[in-house]
Design a protein around this motif. Structure first.
Motif, mmCIF file in Angstrom:
data_model
loop_
_atom_site.group_PDB
_atom_site.id
_atom_site.type_symbol
_atom_site.label_atom_id
_atom_site.label_comp_id
_atom_site.label_asym_id
_atom_site.label_seq_id
_atom_site.Cartn_x
_atom_site.Cartn_y
_atom_site.Cartn_z
ATOM 1 N N VAL A 294 0.789 -1.227 0.000
ATOM 2 C CA VAL A 294 0.000 0.000 0.000
ATOM 3 C C VAL A 294 0.823 1.280 0.000
ATOM 4 C CG1 VAL A 294 -1.927 -1.106 1.197
ATOM 5 C CG2 VAL A 294 -0.157 0.069 2.522
ATOM 6 N N GLY A 295 2.127 1.176 0.127
ATOM 7 C CA GLY A 295 2.942 2.378 0.284
ATOM 8 C C GLY A 295 2.691 3.429 -0.763
ATOM 9 N N ASP A 296 2.701 3.026 -2.022
ATOM 10 C CA ASP A 296 2.511 3.985 -3.108
ATOM 11 C C ASP A 296 1.106 4.569 -3.104
ATOM 12 O OD1 ASP A 296 3.178 5.432 -5.365
ATOM 13 O OD2 ASP A 296 2.696 3.821 -6.747
ATOM 14 N N SER A 297 0.131 3.794 -2.640
ATOM 15 C CA SER A 297 -1.251 4.263 -2.632
ATOM 16 C C SER A 297 -1.510 5.318 -1.568
ATOM 17 C CB SER A 297 -2.200 3.079 -2.409
ATOM 18 O OG SER A 297 -2.115 2.159 -3.464
ATOM 19 N N VAL A 298 -0.774 5.230 -0.449
ATOM 20 C CA VAL A 298 -1.058 6.141 0.661
ATOM 21 C C VAL A 298 -0.035 7.258 0.782
ATOM 22 C CG1 VAL A 298 -2.232 4.323 1.956
ATOM 23 C CG2 VAL A 298 0.212 4.727 2.360
ATOM 24 N N ASP A 299 0.978 7.268 -0.074
ATOM 25 C CA ASP A 299 2.030 8.287 0.023
ATOM 26 C C ASP A 299 1.945 9.222 -1.183
ATOM 27 O OD1 ASP A 299 4.291 9.802 0.318
ATOM 28 O OD2 ASP A 299 5.602 8.113 0.809
ATOM 29 N N PRO A 300 1.421 10.432 -0.998
ATOM 30 C CA PRO A 300 1.266 11.352 -2.124
ATOM 31 C C PRO A 300 2.577 11.975 -2.587
ATOM 32 C CG PRO A 300 0.615 12.430 -0.095
ATOM 33 C CD PRO A 300 0.894 10.999 0.269
#
Length: 309
Positions: A294-300
């Motif tokens: 999920v890192g890329d999904s939650v890190d803008p």
């Protein structure tokens, strides 16, 4: 590679972005105070060491060696090194002086990895050391910036390539991975990237506004890295000095391109993704869940591409 995730899982793992770093710190405890900091020498080089607070160290800490950019003093990496240390590392930042192309200056080299392994063994056993009995002397990872990143990238292949190999330097058996900022192996003229025959996982962290080491060069190097896991993390709005304390550190080649994101944002994002990638390379399953889940999904602050295996 943004992907949908269940809301509760996304919320829990988003703590890594907001500062709690839950996946990476599950094994070491949440770091809430200033890290341990002290000066040392590594093979005669003055160096700064950063680690979590004494009462927050829940196990032995792997060593992260930061190889500096050309003529960037170690002091300019303090904020980045503190942030990486907070994810459960002993971060070592030396100043390495030598002469290349007839010019004396701060130029990292491959041999520093083996020197740091020797330092870690000595420091772990040194009476009175803040880290006595707390260093994982069998685990070394590399952080690197620009010239230092290129030296680290070369070391992951086991090759001795001037000017990054000032003296013959074997790749340490303790080396487990590398996360490198503003780094590429694009030859002069951009005539195609030679293959990178890496033997450990490699992440390239790249500012999208970098005017010294271009995003296109990082992309070409990412494609040239032969062995997964590999990752390319693009930090939106960061330039070549997105991981240093300030823009255009004194003595270093200035970046003509302006950074369009706050310095603390680019430093935190660079440290977060570097640390999570390296913890995953060291076998941390919680870090892997965040990194690949999920890192890329939650890190803008970033966009990410990777090959996991």
């Amino acid at each position: 590679m943004r992907r949908g995730v269940p809301a509760l899982l996304s919320l829990a793992l988003a703590l890594a972005v907001t500062g709690a770093a839950a996946p990476a710190r599950a094994a070491t405890g949440a770091v809430t105070d200033a890290p341990t900091e002290f000066a040392t020498t590594v093979h005669g080089d003055a160096a700064d060491v950063y680690a979590p607070p004494q009462d927050e160290i829940g196990g032995r800490l792997p060593v992260a060696l930061l190889l500096q950019g050309a003529n960037v003093d170690k002091a300019y990496y303090a904020a980045f090194a503190r942030a990486v240390a907070g994810y459960g590392f002993t971060v070592v930042v030396p100043n390495h002086q030598r002469v290349i192309f007839g010019q004396a200056g701060l130029y990292a080299e491959e041999a520093q990895a083996a020197w740091t392994v020797a330092w870690a063994r000595q420091e772990d056993g040194r009476a009175g050391s803040p880290l006595q009995g707390k260093i994982d002397t069998g685990s070394l990872v590399l952080l690197g910036h620009s010239f230092g990143g290129a030296a680290a990238l070369t070391l992951t292949t086991g090759a001795c390539v001037p000017p990054f190999c000032g003296e013959p330097a074997a790749r340490p058996a303790e080396l487990k991975g590398a996360a490198l900022y503003g780094t590429n192996n694009t030859p002069p003229g951009g005539a195609g990237n030679p293959p990178v025959a890496n033997t450990v996982p490699v992440a390239l962290v790249q500012g999208t506004a970098d005017g010294v080491a271009s995003p296109a060069a990082a992309e070409g190097t990412y494609q040239a890295v032969q062995q997964p896991p590999k990752m390319l993390v693009s930090v939106t709005g960061a330039n070549h000095y997105g991981l240093t304390n300030t823009q255009n550190p004194a003595g270093a080649l200035p970046d003509p391109a302006a950074q369009t994101v706050a310095q603390e944002t680019s430093v935190a994002a660079s440290a977060r993704w570097s640390a999570m990638f390296l913890r995953t390379a060291l076998g941390d399953r919680w870090a892997a869940v965040w990194l690949y889940g999920v890192g890329d999904s939650v890190d803008p602050a970033v966009t990410v591409k990777y090959v996991r295996r």
